[in-house]
Scaffold this active site. Sequence first.
Site, mmCIF file in Angstrom:
data_model
loop_
_atom_site.group_PDB
_atom_site.id
_atom_site.type_symbol
_atom_site.label_atom_id
_atom_site.label_comp_id
_atom_site.label_asym_id
_atom_site.label_seq_id
_atom_site.Cartn_x
_atom_site.Cartn_y
_atom_site.Cartn_z
ATOM 1 N N GLY A 1 87.367 22.989 64.008
ATOM 2 C CA GLY A 1 88.719 23.344 63.561
ATOM 3 C C GLY A 1 88.785 23.639 62.076
ATOM 4 O O GLY A 1 89.464 24.571 61.643
ATOM 5 N N CYS A 2 88.058 22.853 61.295
ATOM 6 C CA CYS A 2 88.079 23.047 59.836
ATOM 7 C C CYS A 2 87.392 24.344 59.448
ATOM 8 O O CYS A 2 87.821 25.034 58.517
ATOM 9 C CB CYS A 2 87.432 21.849 59.148
ATOM 10 S SG CYS A 2 88.344 20.317 59.449
ATOM 11 N N THR A 3 86.332 24.701 60.165
ATOM 12 C CA THR A 3 85.647 25.963 59.903
ATOM 13 C C THR A 3 86.547 27.136 60.272
ATOM 14 O O THR A 3 86.667 28.106 59.513
ATOM 15 C CB THR A 3 84.317 26.024 60.684
ATOM 16 O OG1 THR A 3 83.491 24.934 60.248
ATOM 17 C CG2 THR A 3 83.602 27.341 60.461
#
Length: 178
Positions: free
Chosen positions: A65-67
């Site tokens: 998700g952060c990527t």
Amino acid sequence: MIRTLAAALLTVLALTAPARAEVPAPGAAAPAFTLPDQTGTARRLAEWRGKWVVLYFYPKDDTPGCTTEACSFRDDISLLRTLGAQVVGISVDDTLSHKAFAEKHQLPFPLLSDATAEVARQYGALSDWVVVKMAKRYTFLIDPAGRIAKVYLAVDAARHSKEVAADLKALQAKTAAR
């Protein structure tokens, strides 16, 4: 017996956990900070005064998700810059982790290391489980005067940068109409 022990443990954790800050409301001054970026350079919120700031907190470098979220901001960086915005990411990961993440995904904006989690706490964006601390996926759109213009507490990582750009355009049009 197990329920009693679990209840006692939860009570102890609740009593010993640091106080949680409230999320700053729109119109409030954005909490000031100085944190190192992925190169080790100390960055201050004040250095972006006069610009819109997209300050996004995220849980962990190089997770799915952060990527997705970081790469979406990367892909929309020209539009955001055209709108006068500076994108800044913050997590509790260290500068070496941020450096590897930024290089791997060619992120053209600073990633700040909030190793003590104090800035995440000031923005109400900290998940603190005593032994593990992580930033919540929250974003704050900060106006050129340093005030919170919009808060995002429910972020869809894949669509978030476009949502921020649209809101930024609407806020700028509203300001221009005054």
